[in-house]
Design a protein around this motif. Structure first.
Motif, PDB file in Angstrom:
ATOM      1  N   VAL A 251     -11.491  -4.605   2.678  1.00 45.69           N
ATOM      2  CA  VAL A 251     -10.422  -3.619   2.516  1.00 45.69           C
ATOM      3  C   VAL A 251      -9.174  -4.358   2.026  1.00 45.69           C
ATOM      4  N   ARG A 252      -8.488  -3.741   1.069  1.00 41.87           N
ATOM      5  CA  ARG A 252      -7.236  -4.306   0.563  1.00 41.87           C
ATOM      6  C   ARG A 252      -6.220  -3.178   0.463  1.00 41.87           C
ATOM      7  N   ALA A 253      -5.009  -3.453   0.954  1.00 46.34           N
ATOM      8  CA  ALA A 253      -3.928  -2.467   0.877  1.00 46.34           C
ATOM      9  C   ALA A 253      -2.733  -3.129   0.205  1.00 46.34           C
ATOM     10  N   ASP A 254      -2.290  -2.568  -0.906  1.00 50.77           N
ATOM     11  CA  ASP A 254      -1.107  -3.053  -1.613  1.00 50.77           C
ATOM     12  C   ASP A 254       0.008  -2.032  -1.416  1.00 50.77           C
ATOM     13  N   LEU A 255       1.164  -2.507  -0.959  1.00 45.39           N
ATOM     14  CA  LEU A 255       2.303  -1.627  -0.718  1.00 45.39           C
ATOM     15  C   LEU A 255       3.200  -1.613  -1.944  1.00 45.39           C
ATOM     16  N   ILE A 256       3.597  -0.435  -2.382  1.00 49.75           N
ATOM     17  CA  ILE A 256       4.470  -0.266  -3.540  1.00 49.75           C
ATOM     18  C   ILE A 256       5.830   0.201  -3.030  1.00 49.75           C
ATOM     19  N   TYR A 257       6.871  -0.575  -3.379  1.00 57.86           N
ATOM     20  CA  TYR A 257       8.230  -0.254  -2.946  1.00 57.86           C
ATOM     21  C   TYR A 257       9.058   0.232  -4.128  1.00 57.86           C
ATOM     22  N   GLU A 258       9.916   1.198  -3.886  1.00 54.43           N
ATOM     23  CA  GLU A 258      10.906   1.576  -4.880  1.00 54.43           C
ATOM     24  C   GLU A 258      12.056   0.579  -4.764  1.00 54.43           C
ATOM     25  N   GLU A 259      12.927   0.577  -5.757  1.00 48.41           N
ATOM     26  CA  GLU A 259      14.017  -0.393  -5.790  1.00 48.41           C
ATOM     27  C   GLU A 259      14.896  -0.289  -4.548  1.00 48.41           C
ATOM     28  N   GLU A 260      15.059  -1.413  -3.836  1.00 46.35           N
ATOM     29  CA  GLU A 260      15.901  -1.546  -2.644  1.00 46.35           C
ATOM     30  C   GLU A 260      15.534  -0.567  -1.524  1.00 46.35           C
ATOM     31  N   ALA A 261      14.263  -0.218  -1.413  1.00 49.13           N
ATOM     32  CA  ALA A 261      13.827   0.682  -0.345  1.00 49.13           C
ATOM     33  C   ALA A 261      13.325  -0.135   0.837  1.00 49.13           C
ATOM     34  N   ALA A 262      13.582   0.344   2.044  1.00 48.85           N
ATOM     35  CA  ALA A 262      13.126  -0.349   3.248  1.00 48.85           C
ATOM     36  C   ALA A 262      11.672  -0.003   3.559  1.00 48.85           C
ATOM     37  N   LEU A 263      11.254   1.192   3.193  1.00 50.53           N
ATOM     38  CA  LEU A 263       9.880   1.628   3.427  1.00 50.53           C
ATOM     39  C   LEU A 263       9.162   1.746   2.096  1.00 50.53           C
ATOM     40  N   CYS A 264       7.857   1.455   2.101  1.00 48.96           N
ATOM     41  CA  CYS A 264       7.114   1.569   0.851  1.00 48.96           C
ATOM     42  C   CYS A 264       6.930   3.042   0.489  1.00 48.96           C
ATOM     43  N   SER A 265       6.882   3.308  -0.806  1.00 48.66           N
ATOM     44  CA  SER A 265       6.748   4.690  -1.265  1.00 48.66           C
ATOM     45  C   SER A 265       5.287   5.107  -1.405  1.00 48.66           C
ATOM     46  N   GLU A 266       4.409   4.148  -1.689  1.00 45.01           N
ATOM     47  CA  GLU A 266       2.982   4.462  -1.772  1.00 45.01           C
ATOM     48  C   GLU A 266       2.155   3.231  -1.458  1.00 45.01           C
ATOM     49  N   ILE A 267       0.884   3.472  -1.193  1.00 45.91           N
ATOM     50  CA  ILE A 267      -0.049   2.415  -0.830  1.00 45.91           C
ATOM     51  C   ILE A 267      -1.265   2.545  -1.740  1.00 45.91           C
ATOM     52  N   ILE A 268      -1.692   1.410  -2.295  1.00 46.02           N
ATOM     53  CA  ILE A 268      -2.953   1.392  -3.043  1.00 46.02           C
ATOM     54  C   ILE A 268      -3.992   0.804  -2.098  1.00 46.02           C
ATOM     55  N   LEU A 269      -4.934   1.615  -1.699  1.00 48.95           N
ATOM     56  CA  LEU A 269      -5.955   1.214  -0.735  1.00 48.95           C
ATOM     57  C   LEU A 269      -7.288   1.071  -1.462  1.00 48.95           C
ATOM     58  N   GLN A 270      -7.902  -0.106  -1.342  1.00 50.94           N
ATOM     59  CA  GLN A 270      -9.200  -0.372  -1.963  1.00 50.94           C
ATOM     60  C   GLN A 270     -10.174  -0.778  -0.877  1.00 50.94           C
TER      61      GLN A 270
END
Length: 144
Positions: free
Chosen positions: A25-44
């Motif tokens: 399992v791999r989870a990549d977190l995608i952050y928007e500019e200067e955001a404290a929380l990630c906006s989306e997760i790519i889960l494989q």
């Protein structure tokens, strides 16, 4: 419909319970500019022994009924705590100085101000000010 990451986690759990195989399992977190929380997760995920389980999912990081006022700003809290600590130290120092002045007044000796070098005894130089040497005699050159 697939609701959030819990759907994909349940797919992985179901596969593990049914087959007792391993899953990568791999989870990549995608952050928007200067955001404290990630906006989306790519889960494989992919099963190791067979290709029965294999997916790549984009999951948006959103919580139903989530209020942004519930997020604590830890940096702001730390700065406020530091300001409160410094204010408390300042007040304690003022109280200590007032107590010393009261004791000195009761003893009959006025409190002397702290000793600071006089401005007249300082000479301006290229680095700022330096103390004038009072033991030297100025030398005057005589033209020939």
């Amino acid at each position: 419909m697939q609701n959030g990451i819990s759907y994909w986690e349940s797919q992985i759990k179901q596969y593990l319970d049914d087959t007792n195989n391993h899953v990568l399992v791999r989870a990549d977190l995608i952050y928007e500019e200067e955001a404290a929380l990630c906006s989306e997760i790519i889960l494989q995920a992919r099963s190791v022994k067979d290709d029965e389980l294999s997916f790549k999912a984009y999951v948006y990081n959103e919580e139903p009924d989530f209020k942004t006022s519930e997020i604590r700003d830890l940096k702001k809290e730390a700065e406020e705590a530091e300001r409160a600590r410094l204010e408390q130290e300042r007040l304690a120092e003022e109280a200590r100085l007032a107590e010393e002045a009261r004791i000195a007044e009761e003893a009959g000796s006025p409190r002397k101000p702290p000793c600071r070098p006089s401005r007249q005894k300082l000479q301006k130089c290229k680095h700022g000010y330096r103390r004038q040497d009072t033991n030297t005699i100025p030398i005057r050159t005589v033209p020939e």
